[in-house]
Design an enzyme around this catalytic site. Structure first.
Site, PDB file in Angstrom:
ATOM      1  N   GLY A 241       0.761  -1.241   0.000  1.00 26.14           N
ATOM      2  CA  GLY A 241       0.000   0.000   0.000  1.00 26.14           C
ATOM      3  C   GLY A 241       0.791   1.290   0.000  1.00 26.14           C
ATOM      4  N   PRO A 276       4.480  -5.299  -0.643  1.00 24.57           N
ATOM      5  CG  PRO A 276       6.718  -4.628  -0.874  1.00 24.57           C
ATOM      6  CD  PRO A 276       5.833  -5.624  -0.166  1.00 24.57           C
ATOM      7  N   GLY A 277       3.674  -3.714  -3.748  1.00 23.98           N
ATOM      8  CA  GLY A 277       3.594  -3.886  -5.201  1.00 23.98           C
ATOM      9  C   GLY A 277       4.023  -2.585  -5.856  1.00 23.98           C
ATOM     10  NE  ARG A 278      -0.222   2.208  -6.009  1.00 24.44           N
ATOM     11  CZ  ARG A 278      -1.244   2.163  -6.857  1.00 24.44           C
ATOM     12  NH1 ARG A 278      -1.145   2.740  -8.022  1.00 24.44           N
ATOM     13  NH2 ARG A 278      -2.367   1.558  -6.523  1.00 24.44           N
ATOM     14  CE1 TYR A 318      -8.953   1.807  -9.167  1.00 25.41           C
ATOM     15  CE2 TYR A 318      -6.816   2.105 -10.193  1.00 25.41           C
ATOM     16  CZ  TYR A 318      -7.735   1.304  -9.550  1.00 25.41           C
ATOM     17  OH  TYR A 318      -7.408   0.001  -9.293  1.00 25.41           O
ATOM     18  CB  CYS A 344     -15.734   2.773 -29.676  1.00 28.77           C
ATOM     19  SG  CYS A 344     -14.898   2.699 -31.262  1.00 28.77           S
ATOM     20  CE1 TYR A 372      -2.197  -3.537  -8.443  1.00 26.26           C
ATOM     21  CE2 TYR A 372      -0.854  -1.651  -7.815  1.00 26.26           C
ATOM     22  CZ  TYR A 372      -1.410  -2.878  -7.516  1.00 26.26           C
ATOM     23  OH  TYR A 372      -1.166  -3.442  -6.296  1.00 26.26           O
TER      24      TYR A 372
HETATM   25  C1  LIG Z   1      -3.009  -5.189  -4.067  1.00 23.67           C
HETATM   26  C2  LIG Z   1      -2.510  -5.768  -2.798  1.00 23.67           C
HETATM   27  C3  LIG Z   1      -1.226  -5.493  -2.342  1.00 23.67           C
HETATM   28  C4  LIG Z   1      -0.285  -4.531  -3.025  1.00 23.67           C
HETATM   29  O1  LIG Z   1      -0.678  -3.227  -2.893  1.00 23.67           O
HETATM   30  P1  LIG Z   1       0.293  -2.024  -3.371  1.00 23.67           P
HETATM   31  O2  LIG Z   1      -0.494  -0.818  -3.146  1.00 23.67           O
HETATM   32  O3  LIG Z   1       0.584  -2.272  -4.809  1.00 23.67           O
HETATM   33  O4  LIG Z   1       1.516  -2.101  -2.526  1.00 23.67           O
HETATM   34  C5  LIG Z   1      -0.794  -6.131  -1.193  1.00 23.67           C
HETATM   35  N1  LIG Z   1      -1.601  -6.980  -0.511  1.00 23.67           N
HETATM   36  C6  LIG Z   1      -2.846  -7.266  -0.925  1.00 23.67           C
HETATM   37  C7  LIG Z   1      -3.677  -8.203  -0.149  1.00 23.67           C
HETATM   38  C8  LIG Z   1      -3.348  -6.666  -2.072  1.00 23.67           C
HETATM   39  O5  LIG Z   1      -4.596  -6.938  -2.458  1.00 23.67           O
END
Ligand SMILES: *Cc1c(COP(=O)(O)O)cnc(C)c1O
Length: 416
Positions: A241, A276-278, A318, A344, A372
């Protein structure tokens, strides 16, 4: 924090040591381009913050599931946060270690649960009582034990976009603290379940530390209560997050984030898991696209490009902002443009009211799309998906072919 992926040298743009013009010559547009260095720098920077404590970084696969990227992270010790059987298959294909997988998501199917148990994943992040029983029954049938954590919804406001907020009590994710306690009590009595940890993930693109602090404190209080009733928690998963800068946000640095986490955890004997992802991949990718047409009317100027909402859905979904840069030289007049794709739908835009000068054939970069971006892409309007390329110093690696028209109808059949 993160260095910028595009570097301007003598009027030309580079990613690492490669001229962007050359990437386009070889691979055409639209294409997603990633910098290996930025991905690794981010991951290693995050990791180094927690050198002295027992931890595991589980990259959120849904943010960017390309197997080359998962493999790069796996080779550097990362685990993975998955939300489907498909993502489990990807981690395995990427040579990731299933024993470092945490499995989140509210709708785990029987097949997905079975597959995960067979691969001995680290833990299921359980999101409901019904799921807990399903895991118990599946594990029993397989004659195995399944490790679980309960995903707690700590009811804190992450102050982010409502669509990416997951830790408020009216969200579908996790269970409240009261239900969590009763689920741990049930889990303790289930013979094919082993209680491992506790989990939360409160949302995405969070730019303040307070929501993290609040949720960790709530989890710790729960851990203490569980201990008092004889339930031992070995790890705390605090989700992902952490936000990134798309325009003028000021997200916490990894060091600030780590300081906050470490202060609260002082003196605790707990393994800590991150998802973490983003924050690891968002700024490591750009989308290269070409200007198809300039369309001026008395009301508006449109720049029509060859990438669209099917390639990058975040603006349409979003209203997300992504900086857009023209990488080509041009003498054309600077104007306010809506930058739109060929799809379209009126919602098909990648940027609105952008002051830019550009002409047909110019190459634009849509920035900060490593997370994403490709992972949310679709074939809407029968548009083949873009290619993905990873830059490694002076080398280009095609990590996903551009889809062909044959790919588009693959699996479809005419009536007999
Ligand atoms: C999407 C998600 C993440 C990653 O969130 P980021 O905002 O990209 O860090 C981590 N844990 C869970 C359970 C998620 O659904």
């Amino acid at each position: 924090m993160t260095e910028s992926i595009l570097k301007l040298k003598e009027g030309k743009f580079y990613i690492e040591n490669v001229l962007v013009e050359n990437i386009v010559k070889v691979f055409d547009t639209p294409s997603y381009i990633y910098s290996k260095k930025i991905i690794l720098d981010n991951y290693l920077d995050f990791k180094s913050q927690f050198n002295n404590i027992d931890h595991l970084i589980c990259f959120a696969v849904k943010s960017n599931p390309n197997i080359a990227i998962l493999n790069l992270l796996a080779n550097n010790g990362a685990g993975f946060d998955i939300v489907s059987g498909g993502e489990l298959h990807r981690v395995i294909a990427a040579k990731g270690d299933p024993k470092k997988i945490v499995f989140s998501g509210v709708g785990k199917s029987k097949e997905d649960i079975e597959l995960a148990i067979k691969h001995d994943i680290l833990t299921f992040n359980v999101e409901s009582e019904a799921e807990l029983y399903r895991i118990q029954n599946t594990a029993k049938k397989l004659n195995k034990k399944a490790s679980i954590s309960i995903r707690v919804n700590p009811d804190v406001d992450p102050k982010t976009h409502p669509y990416i907020s997951t830790g408020l009590k009216d969200n579908k994710f996790g269970v409240d603290e009261h239900n969590a306690i009763s689920m741990y009590k049930i889990a303790k009595e289930l013979d094919s379940i082993e209680i491992k940890g506790i989990d939360c993930h409160i949302g995405s693109q969070i730019t303040e530390l307070q929501p993290f602090e609040d949720s960790i404190k709530k989890l710790l209080a729960l851990i203490d209560h569980l201990k008092s009733i004889g339930i031992l928690i070995k790890h705390m998963d605090i989700g992902g997050g952490i936000g990134i800068q798309y325009s003028d946000e000021v997200p916490p640095t990894f060091s600030d984030y780590a300081q906050t986490v470490k202060n609260i955890l002082k003196g605790r004997d707990l393994k800590i898991i991150f998802e973490p992802g983003r924050a690891l991949i968002g700024k490591a990718g750009i989308l290269l696209t070409e200007v198809e047409y300039i369309k001026n009317s008395s009301e508006k100027n449109f720049m029509i490009i060859n990438a669209a909402m099917n390639d990058l859905m975040r603006p349409a979904l979003y209203g997300a902002f992504h900086e857009i840069k023209n990488l080509s030289p041009t003498d054309s007049e600077e104007k306010n443009y809506d930058i739109v794709g060929p799809v379209c739908e009126t919602g098909d835009f990648l940027g609105k009211d952008r002051l830019l000068s550009a002409e047909e054939g110019n190459i634009l970069a849509v920035l900060d799309v490593g997370a994403y971006g490709m992972s949310m892409s679709s074939n809407y309007n029968s548009r083949p998906k873009a290619s993905e390329i990873l830059v490694d110093v002076d080398k280009l690696h095609l990590i996903r072919n551009r889809e062909t028209f044959a790919d588009l109808i693959n699996g479809e059949q005419l009536l007999p």
